[in-house]
Structures are given as C-alpha cells and as structure tokens.
Design a protein around this motif. Structure first.
Motif, short mmCIF file in Angstrom:
data_model
loop_
_atom_site.label_atom_id
_atom_site.label_comp_id
_atom_site.label_asym_id
_atom_site.label_seq_id
_atom_site.Cartn_x
_atom_site.Cartn_y
_atom_site.Cartn_z
N GLN A 168 0.83 -1.21 0.00
CA GLN A 168 0.00 0.00 0.00
C GLN A 168 0.86 1.27 0.00
OE1 GLN A 168 -0.44 -2.63 1.90
NE2 GLN A 168 -2.44 -3.40 1.27
N MET A 186 1.99 1.88 -3.71
CA MET A 186 1.00 1.95 -4.78
C MET A 186 1.12 3.23 -5.61
SD MET A 186 -2.36 0.36 -2.89
CE MET A 186 -3.48 1.06 -4.09
N THR A 223 -5.62 -5.96 -6.56
CA THR A 223 -5.19 -4.58 -6.33
C THR A 223 -4.33 -4.03 -7.46
OG1 THR A 223 -5.19 -5.06 -3.95
CG2 THR A 223 -4.11 -3.04 -4.66
N LEU A 224 -3.29 -4.76 -7.86
CA LEU A 224 -2.40 -4.24 -8.90
C LEU A 224 -3.11 -4.07 -10.24
CD1 LEU A 224 0.45 -3.26 -9.41
CD2 LEU A 224 1.11 -5.59 -10.03
#
Length: 278
Positions: free
Chosen positions: A121, A124, A213-214
C-alpha cells in the motif's frame, strides 16, 4: 481397557472438532454454491434457503457480462509470463549473490530482504507514477514487469537458501569439462533447485491469478481486465445483481480449484522441502 476407551473418546472429540473447523472454513464456499443457482428475489429473501428452482442461465449471463473468456485469457497470459520470468530472474540473481562473496552481493541481498518489509500500500502511488513515466500503465507487458519487481525479493530470498546447499564442486567439475558459468547454472544448478522452483511457481501462480489490487490501479481498458477485476461489472450504485455475482465467483474459483487439486502433491512436497531446507 479404560486406557483404550480414553483414547477412543479423545480421537472422537478430535475428529468432531476438525470436522466442525472444516465446515466453518467451507461455509463461505457452500454459501456461494448454494446461491449461484437462485434468482435475485430468492437471494434477497434468504441466503441460507435452498433454491426452489435451479437457474442455470445465471452462468452464461455472468460469462457474457464479465467478458469471461477475454478476462480469463488475460489472467492466464499475465500469470504465466510473470511467474516464468520471476523463476528465471530470481534463480539467476540468487545464484550470483550466493556465489560472489563480495560487498555488492551482501548489499543487494540486504536490500532485497529489507524491501520485503515495505507494505504494498505504501508503494502503490509511487509505482503508478513510475509506471506512467515508463509507459507501462494499461498494458499487459507493464503488468508483467510490475509483478517481476514486486515478487522478486521473496522469490530470490527463497532461492538463496537452496543455492547455498548446491556443492560448488559440481560447477567446478562442469567448468573443467568445458562448460561456461551460464551453461553450468542451467545444466547443473538449476535442475537441483526443482523443489524450491515448484514452491515459488505454485505460490506465485495462485497469488498473481487471484490478485485484484495491482490490476485495479494499472489497467483501465475493459479488454485488458483480469478475472478478479471483471467482477466490477456486477456492482452499481442502485442494484447489485447477486445471482450473477455468485455465478461469477464460482466461474472464477473453478480454475484455481482445479489447479490446486491437480498440483496438491507438488504444493505439499515443495513447502515441506522448503521448510526442511531452511
């Protein structure tokens, strides 16, 4: 006789506890499979009730809205290329770091270990900025390169312990017979890393294929979305189509479940070998 009764009672209690624990862990899956064949009204009325009528049309409808085949192909392509490159680069990097006893190797090894302590996180926003500058955003090659970068430290760390267990004398004998260092690595060292290679490959295949997420921060085109990312089509501000969400979950779980069942022995053998080697 009393001792046998105590053992039997203890075994019965243990089996009961394990069955209850298994049921607890399987309950979400049971709930998904139970509701994927219901209508929207039946799911809204009760999640735990059995379906009054089986709605098999939920599956083709979910596949059409998710663009399932395209999303599945994207997931497979990104996963295979990411894990194949990861295994190649991590094994070669670990080999060089272990075999070259110098300050640079120790610094690289320390930086790799330190990078594993940084949460994703935190990285990111900087990662997206760097990827945009390198024109890697919204592309499959960009996703693959990003996975190489994020997954390399852990894979390299795992490989280092196994490379240390490979006798240097085998490489030296191969080089005396005319092998160069690269050829000696692929002919002698890499085949001996099979247990940890299986571990690294299987764990990262499951991780990359299921990652949400990615792809969420890297991919915006509908044609490039991966399977976990394709669920967003079912959600809206006013209505969630739960029967299609459940059917989509089943369709997404199925490839992973089949892969796990086929590779179950390799998964256990690889993890056990890794534990014993460490």
């Amino acid at each position: 006789m009393a001792q046998k009764k105590k053992r039997a009672a203890g075994k019965a209690v243990l089996v009961t506890v394990l069955l209850l624990a298994a049921l607890l862990f399987l309950f979400p899956l049971i709930l998904i499979f139970l509701n994927c064949l219901k209508s929207q009204s039946e799911i809204t009325a009760s999640l735990l009730a059995l379906p009054t009528q089986l709605h098999f049309e939920n599956f083709p409808n979910a596949m059409a809205q998710m663009n399932y085949l395209q999303a599945f192909a994207n997931s497979i392509l990104i996963t295979v290329c990411s894990v194949a490159g990861l295994v190649l680069f991590a094994s070669m990097a670990a080999y060089q770091v272990v075999r070259r006893k110098c300050l640079a190797s120790r610094i690289i090894s320390g930086l790799m270990v330190a990078s594993m302590a940084i949460p994703f996180q935190v990285l990111m926003v900087p990662s997206v900025i760097v990827a945009r500058e390198l024109h890697l955003v919204n592309s499959r090659p960009g996703m693959i390169v990003m996975y190489w970068g994020f997954l390399l430290p852990m894979a390299m760390f795992l490989y280092q312990g196994f490379v240390k267990g490979v006798p240097r004398e085998l490489e030296e004998a191969a080089m005396i017979d005319g092998c160069g260092q690269i050829r000696a690595f692929f002919r002698i060292v890499f085949p001996m890393l099979k247990p940890i290679t299986a571990t690294v490959a299987i764990i990262n295949i499951l991780g990359v294929f299921n990652d949400f997420t990615l792809p969420l921060i890297m991919l915006s085109s509908q044609s490039l979305k991966t399977l976990p990312l394709s669920f967003s089509v079912f959600y809206s501000s006013y209505l969630n189509e739960w029967q299609l969400i459940m059917s989509g979950l089943v369709l997404s779980i199925f490839p992973v479940l089949v892969f796990f069942l086929l590779m179950q022995r390799n998964i256990m053998d690889g993890l056990t070998a890794g534990a014993l080697k460490g």
